[in-house]
Design a protein around this motif. Structure first.
Motif, short mmCIF file in Angstrom:
data_model
loop_
_atom_site.label_atom_id
_atom_site.label_comp_id
_atom_site.label_asym_id
_atom_site.label_seq_id
_atom_site.Cartn_x
_atom_site.Cartn_y
_atom_site.Cartn_z
N PRO A 142 15.03 -4.09 -10.52
CA PRO A 142 13.98 -3.33 -9.82
C PRO A 142 13.72 -1.96 -10.43
CG PRO A 142 15.38 -4.44 -8.23
CD PRO A 142 16.01 -4.66 -9.58
N GLU A 143 14.77 -1.23 -10.79
CA GLU A 143 14.57 0.09 -11.41
C GLU A 143 13.91 -0.04 -12.78
OE1 GLU A 143 14.28 4.04 -12.02
OE2 GLU A 143 14.78 2.99 -10.15
N GLU A 144 14.32 -1.04 -13.54
CA GLU A 144 13.70 -1.25 -14.85
C GLU A 144 12.23 -1.62 -14.71
OE1 GLU A 144 17.38 -2.80 -17.67
OE2 GLU A 144 16.37 -4.23 -16.33
N ARG A 145 11.90 -2.41 -13.71
CA ARG A 145 10.50 -2.76 -13.49
C ARG A 145 9.67 -1.52 -13.16
NH1 ARG A 145 12.67 -6.91 -10.30
NH2 ARG A 145 11.60 -6.17 -8.43
N ARG A 146 10.24 -0.61 -12.37
CA ARG A 146 9.53 0.64 -12.07
C ARG A 146 9.30 1.46 -13.34
NH1 ARG A 146 12.42 0.16 -7.12
NH2 ARG A 146 14.29 1.11 -8.01
N GLU A 147 10.33 1.57 -14.17
CA GLU A 147 10.20 2.34 -15.40
C GLU A 147 9.19 1.71 -16.35
OE1 GLU A 147 14.06 2.69 -17.09
OE2 GLU A 147 14.87 3.94 -15.46
N PHE A 148 9.25 0.39 -16.49
CA PHE A 148 8.35 -0.31 -17.41
C PHE A 148 6.91 -0.24 -16.90
CE2 PHE A 148 6.62 -4.49 -19.02
CZ PHE A 148 6.44 -4.05 -20.33
N ALA A 149 6.72 -0.40 -15.59
CA ALA A 149 5.37 -0.30 -15.03
C ALA A 149 4.80 1.08 -15.26
CB ALA A 149 5.40 -0.63 -13.53
N ARG A 150 5.62 2.11 -15.13
CA ARG A 150 5.14 3.47 -15.36
C ARG A 150 4.80 3.67 -16.84
NH1 ARG A 150 5.04 8.70 -13.11
NH2 ARG A 150 3.91 9.92 -14.67
N ALA A 151 5.59 3.09 -17.74
CA ALA A 151 5.28 3.21 -19.17
C ALA A 151 3.94 2.56 -19.48
CB ALA A 151 6.40 2.56 -20.01
N MET A 152 3.67 1.39 -18.89
CA MET A 152 2.38 0.74 -19.12
C MET A 152 1.25 1.57 -18.54
SD MET A 152 2.93 -3.38 -18.79
CE MET A 152 3.57 -3.39 -17.11
N LEU A 153 1.45 2.12 -17.34
CA LEU A 153 0.43 2.98 -16.74
C LEU A 153 0.11 4.15 -17.65
CD1 LEU A 153 -1.34 4.03 -14.39
CD2 LEU A 153 0.73 5.09 -13.45
N ASP A 154 1.13 4.81 -18.18
CA ASP A 154 0.90 5.95 -19.06
C ASP A 154 0.14 5.54 -20.31
OD1 ASP A 154 2.14 7.71 -17.32
OD2 ASP A 154 4.10 7.55 -18.30
N ASP A 155 0.44 4.37 -20.85
CA ASP A 155 -0.29 3.87 -22.01
C ASP A 155 -1.77 3.67 -21.68
OD1 ASP A 155 1.84 3.88 -23.76
OD2 ASP A 155 2.30 1.75 -23.50
N VAL A 156 -2.04 3.06 -20.53
CA VAL A 156 -3.42 2.82 -20.11
C VAL A 156 -4.17 4.13 -19.92
CG1 VAL A 156 -4.86 1.94 -18.22
CG2 VAL A 156 -2.98 0.55 -19.11
N LEU A 157 -3.52 5.10 -19.27
CA LEU A 157 -4.17 6.39 -19.04
C LEU A 157 -4.48 7.10 -20.36
CD1 LEU A 157 -2.09 7.68 -15.98
CD2 LEU A 157 -4.38 6.68 -15.96
N ASP A 158 -3.55 7.03 -21.30
CA ASP A 158 -3.79 7.64 -22.62
C ASP A 158 -5.00 7.00 -23.29
OD1 ASP A 158 -1.65 9.34 -22.32
OD2 ASP A 158 -0.30 8.21 -23.63
N ALA A 159 -5.08 5.67 -23.22
CA ALA A 159 -6.19 4.95 -23.85
C ALA A 159 -7.52 5.28 -23.17
CB ALA A 159 -5.93 3.45 -23.83
N VAL A 160 -7.51 5.39 -21.85
CA VAL A 160 -8.73 5.72 -21.11
C VAL A 160 -9.24 7.10 -21.52
CG1 VAL A 160 -9.62 6.31 -18.82
CG2 VAL A 160 -8.27 4.23 -19.13
N VAL A 161 -8.34 8.08 -21.56
CA VAL A 161 -8.74 9.44 -21.93
C VAL A 161 -9.27 9.46 -23.36
CG1 VAL A 161 -7.90 11.77 -22.35
CG2 VAL A 161 -7.20 10.55 -20.29
N ALA A 162 -8.58 8.79 -24.28
CA ALA A 162 -9.01 8.78 -25.67
C ALA A 162 -10.35 8.08 -25.85
CB ALA A 162 -7.95 8.11 -26.54
N ALA A 163 -10.68 7.17 -24.94
CA ALA A 163 -11.96 6.46 -25.00
C ALA A 163 -13.08 7.25 -24.34
CB ALA A 163 -11.84 5.09 -24.34
N GLY A 164 -12.77 8.42 -23.80
CA GLY A 164 -13.78 9.24 -23.15
C GLY A 164 -13.90 9.04 -21.67
N GLY A 165 -12.95 8.32 -21.07
CA GLY A 165 -12.99 8.07 -19.63
C GLY A 165 -12.29 9.15 -18.84
N ASP A 166 -12.59 9.19 -17.55
CA ASP A 166 -12.00 10.14 -16.61
C ASP A 166 -11.16 9.35 -15.61
OD1 ASP A 166 -11.38 12.27 -14.96
OD2 ASP A 166 -13.32 12.31 -13.96
#
Length: 219
Positions: free
Chosen positions: A22-46
């Motif tokens: 469960p703790e690993e799933r939380r950490e991994f889900a957060r890592a994926m979220l951070d990746d998505v947010l970085d990609a959104v910002v770099a693509a010009g999204g808010d």
């Protein structure tokens, strides 16, 4: 372009329970979220996170613990609804609104820009996921609403037709790959370039081609 990113904080990635604690799933889900947010910002999204509970991020967070379909439709109603000025552009027209899932660990700025551009040309542009899901979309049509149950890509195409909205499909391996099952971890190790892939390697995961089809193993 405003980009809504739904994120579950209570039971993240439950279908990975055979591979991660469960703790690993939380950490991994957060890592994926951070990746998505970085990609959104770099693509010009808010990016605006739509979370089931409070989460510490450098972007705006709206907490809505209702089921995904209900929460996303409520957010779309605010931004695309005609009862106020929330979605209106300078000329009174509606600005496109995107919804991008938080588990698209392979998402890149280039892939998201393709989606955003398609969403400016069509009323509804959808990046389908494997198995008929809806991993990301852009909408400008006020009456468009989502239904994430079952083969939601087909449902959303039908919904768009019923309301008279132009529909475009965006074929993208990177946006079409959501990480739900243990077998999906191989795709992250093969194609991932961000925090999620780094997290998996740090947790001892590696590729295993000994049985023919590439899978993952853990030290």
């Amino acid at each position: 372009m405003e980009v809504i990113v739904p994120f579950s904080t209570d039971r993240p990635k439950s279908r990975l329970s055979d591979a991660l604690s469960p703790e690993e799933r939380r950490e991994f889900a957060r890592a994926m979220l951070d990746d998505v947010l970085d990609a959104v910002v770099a693509a010009g999204g808010d990016p605006r996170i739509l979370a089931t509970d409070a989460v510490d991020l450098d972007h705006p967070v709206t907490v809505d613990d209702r089921p995904l379909t209900t929460a996303v439709n409520a957010a779309l109603g605010v931004r695309l609804g005609t009862g106020g000025e929330d979605g209106a552009g300078i000329d009174g027209s509606l600005e496109p609104v995107a919804v991008v899932m938080a588990d698209l660990a392979l998402a890149t700025p280039a892939a998201l820009r393709r989606l955003f551009e398609a969403g400016r040309d069509a009323d509804v542009a959808v990046a389908p996921g494997r198995g008929g899901g809806t991993n990301a979309f852009v909408a400008t049509y006020p009456e468009f609403r989502v239904d994430y149950h079952g083969a939601s890509y087909l449902d959303h195409r039908e919904i768009a037709a019923e309301i008279g909205a132009d529909f475009a499909a965006v074929d993208s391996h990177r946006l079409g790959t959501d990480v739900d099952e243990p077998a999906d971890l191989a795709e992250v190790l093969i194609h991932g370039e961000g925090r999620a892939a780094t997290w998996l390697r740090g947790a001892g995961f590696a590729l295993d081609a000994s049985e023919g089809r590439v899978a993952v193993t853990r030290e």
